[in-house]
Write a protein that holds these residues in place. Structure first.
Motif: not given
Lengths: 244, 292
Positions: B7, B10-11, B14-15, B17-18, B21, B23-27, B213
């Motif tokens: 990874l 950036n990834e 971002f993951v 940070q998400a 918040e 949020i999972r990357i696949d929603g 990921q």
């Protein structure tokens, strides 16, 4: 756009399907997926769509699949793996050997102001050299002008994996008209974003905040995985923007 | 030179940070499995499980052998796993990685040592002949959730499998062909399901069924194997970040719900498969097996 014929490996290509150039001095160019068997046979080696550019007198087979093979001139998104005395070793894909990115292949860099990239940094670069049996070489500067042309380290944002066909579609000069890729235009009306597409099947997206970045990334991935048409793309865009 | 995908920074940021918040990357929500698909092969005992992009095939086979000298009344049951480069560039042929060892150990503990399969029922003549049941797990595509998907595949395949019927007259053993006598299902005492939890940011965030990921970023993992009655067969917490007791209890509660859902899903699929393969329910009528 006229429907291009589908070809299978070994299919004979009728001479009528080859491009007819107005200028006879341009030789016929064979792109990926085609092979010339002397004296005059042209045979596809992969299944896909036969694409023709009459102006450039070129013909190739467009197919979606396979692994990325580095080719000189391609713009790619690479991850820095480690740094050596004069170059960074970058990973283009898990299957390709490390590409070397010289410390001096950045815009406006001298021996004293070398860029400091940590392992894991993401760079947008162009493949300068790709030969068989040799590690590819990449650069973040246009050697003709000495300018960056938008290449260099990418900060923030998120990386999304897409198929190779999708990354080619996104790199067309006009994706919505040529590649029927309307979903990005739909989303761009509501969400401003920045993106960089790499030929190696990676797309970097940056927008304001996590949720907005994910909307763009999901839109591309869903279009890619579902092979969506224009109307379906509009529906997906609407749904994603509503959920925002 | 294939190697593990890595990874970028950036990834990673971002993951994480998400996740902060919510949020999972696949929603998905934090306690949701990816879409589960289960198909059975034409033969008995082949189960093909797709968990998101992860794909596992389990195959059960049976042969008659001599039992182990210290276990004269038991049959033999083995689980073998194979991670081949077809699934991910990180896997190599012939070299057993830690991951593969851990996977087979966890499966072994969850299914074999919890005596999900009644090995005594595999005995034909004590000390001389018994069934050797072998479960082969093949990983075809890898996007995280390996333990969960493999466990589902093995349990589904075991339930789907039928072994040839056997009759014993004195010392003579006759193995009847599948066409001759209705093949016999294995006697399963319970159906354990593995649910893996991943801990992020020092154990503050708990995810169910992490993708590759997310697995690369997690600080710790916890695998709970339990059946739909809530009987826990194993808890595997192999290193990683320390987890509070309350979080642990919460995980077991979530695992129970998930195990019940998955067990129901497997039995529904098994029923559908049975209906499809013998629409007249002929085999069911002919069978002399008693339901346990």
């Amino acid at each position: 756009m006229a429907l291009s014929p589908l070809v299978l490996p070994g299919d004979p290509i009728p001479p009528g399907a080859l491009p007819t150039s107005s200028n006879p001095s341009i030789p016929l160019k064979l792109g990926p997926g085609l092979r010339h068997i002397p004296p005059d046979r042209i045979v596809p080696v992969v299944a896909g769509e036969l694409c023709i550019d009459h102006k450039k007198n070129a013909v190739w087979v467009e197919t979606n699949g396979g692994r990325y093979i580095p080719t000189a001139g391609d713009l790619i998104l690479a991850t820095v793996h480690h740094s050596t005395s004069d170059s960074f070793s970058c990973s283009i894909s898990p299957h390709t050997p490390f590409a070397s990115l010289p410390h001096l292949a950045f815009a406006g860099v001298t021996r004293k102001t070398r860029p400091q990239l940590n392992p894991g940094s993401l760079v947008y670069a162009r493949i300068a050299l790709a030969n068989k049996h040799m590690d590819p070489e990449i650069e973040c500067v246009n050697p003709a002008t000495g300018k960056s042309d938008g290449m260099g380290e990418l900060k923030g944002g998120m990386l999304f994996d897409v198929s190779l066909g999708m990354s080619r579609r996104l790199m067309m000069p006009n994706p919505s008209a040529q590649g029927s890729m309307v979903i990005l235009d739909e989303i761009a009306e509501k969400v401003p974003f920045e993106m960089a597409v790499g030929r190696n099947g990676r797309v970097w997206v940056d927008a304001e905040g996590v949720a907005k970045t994910l909307v763009v990334g999901r839109a591309i991935q869903e279009t890619d995985e579902g092979n969506l048409g224009v109307d379906e793309q509009r529906k997906v865009a609407k749904r994603l923007l509503r959920d925002l | 030179m294939p190697r593990e995908p890595e990874l970028s920074l950036n990834e990673r940021s971002f993951v994480l940070q998400a996740l902060q918040e919510n949020i999972r990357i696949d929603g998905r929500s934090f306690d949701a499995f990816r879409g589960l698909e289960l198909n059975f092969g034409d033969e008995y005992g082949v189960a093909d499980v797709k968990l998101g992009k992860t794909r596992v095939i389990a195959r059960i086979s049976a042969e008659v052998t001599r039992p182990f000298p210290d276990r004269l009344f038991d049959g033999i049951f083995t689980i073998t796993t194979e991670l081949s480069p077809i699934a991910s560039p990180a896997f190599e042929v012939g070299r057993q990685t830690d991951q593969e060892v851990i996977l087979s150990r966890i499966l072994e503990k969850a299914i074999r040592r919890s005596s999900a399969l009644d090995t005594e029922s595999l005995c034909i003549i004590a000390g001389q002949k018994c069934w050797n049941i072998r479960a082969d797990v093949h990983l075809l595509d890898y996007d995280g959730g390996l333990t969960d998907a493999s466990c589902i595949a093995v349990i589904a395949a075991l339930q789907h499998f039928r072994r040839p019927d056997v009759s014993v007259e004195g010392e003579n053993v006759t193995i009847h062909a599948m066409e001759e006598r209705v093949p016999v299902p294995l006697s399963l005492l319970h159906h354990p399901i593995c649910v893996t939890f991943s801990f992020f940011l020092g154990g503050g965030i708990v995810l169910v069924d992490a993708t590759l990921q997310e697995e690369m970023l997690r600080n710790g993992e916890l695998t709970i194997a339990l059946n739909r009655h809530g009987e826990i067969c194993q808890i595997a917490k192999l290193g990683g970040v320390a987890v509070e007791a309350l979080t642990f209890l919460n995980c077991t509660n979530i695992a129970l719900v998930k195990a019940q859902e998955i067990s129901r899903f497997i039995s529904k699929k098994l029923e559908e498969d049975l209906k499809e393969k013998n629409p007249s329910r002929l085999l069911v009528e002919l069978s002399a097996e008693n339901e346990r």
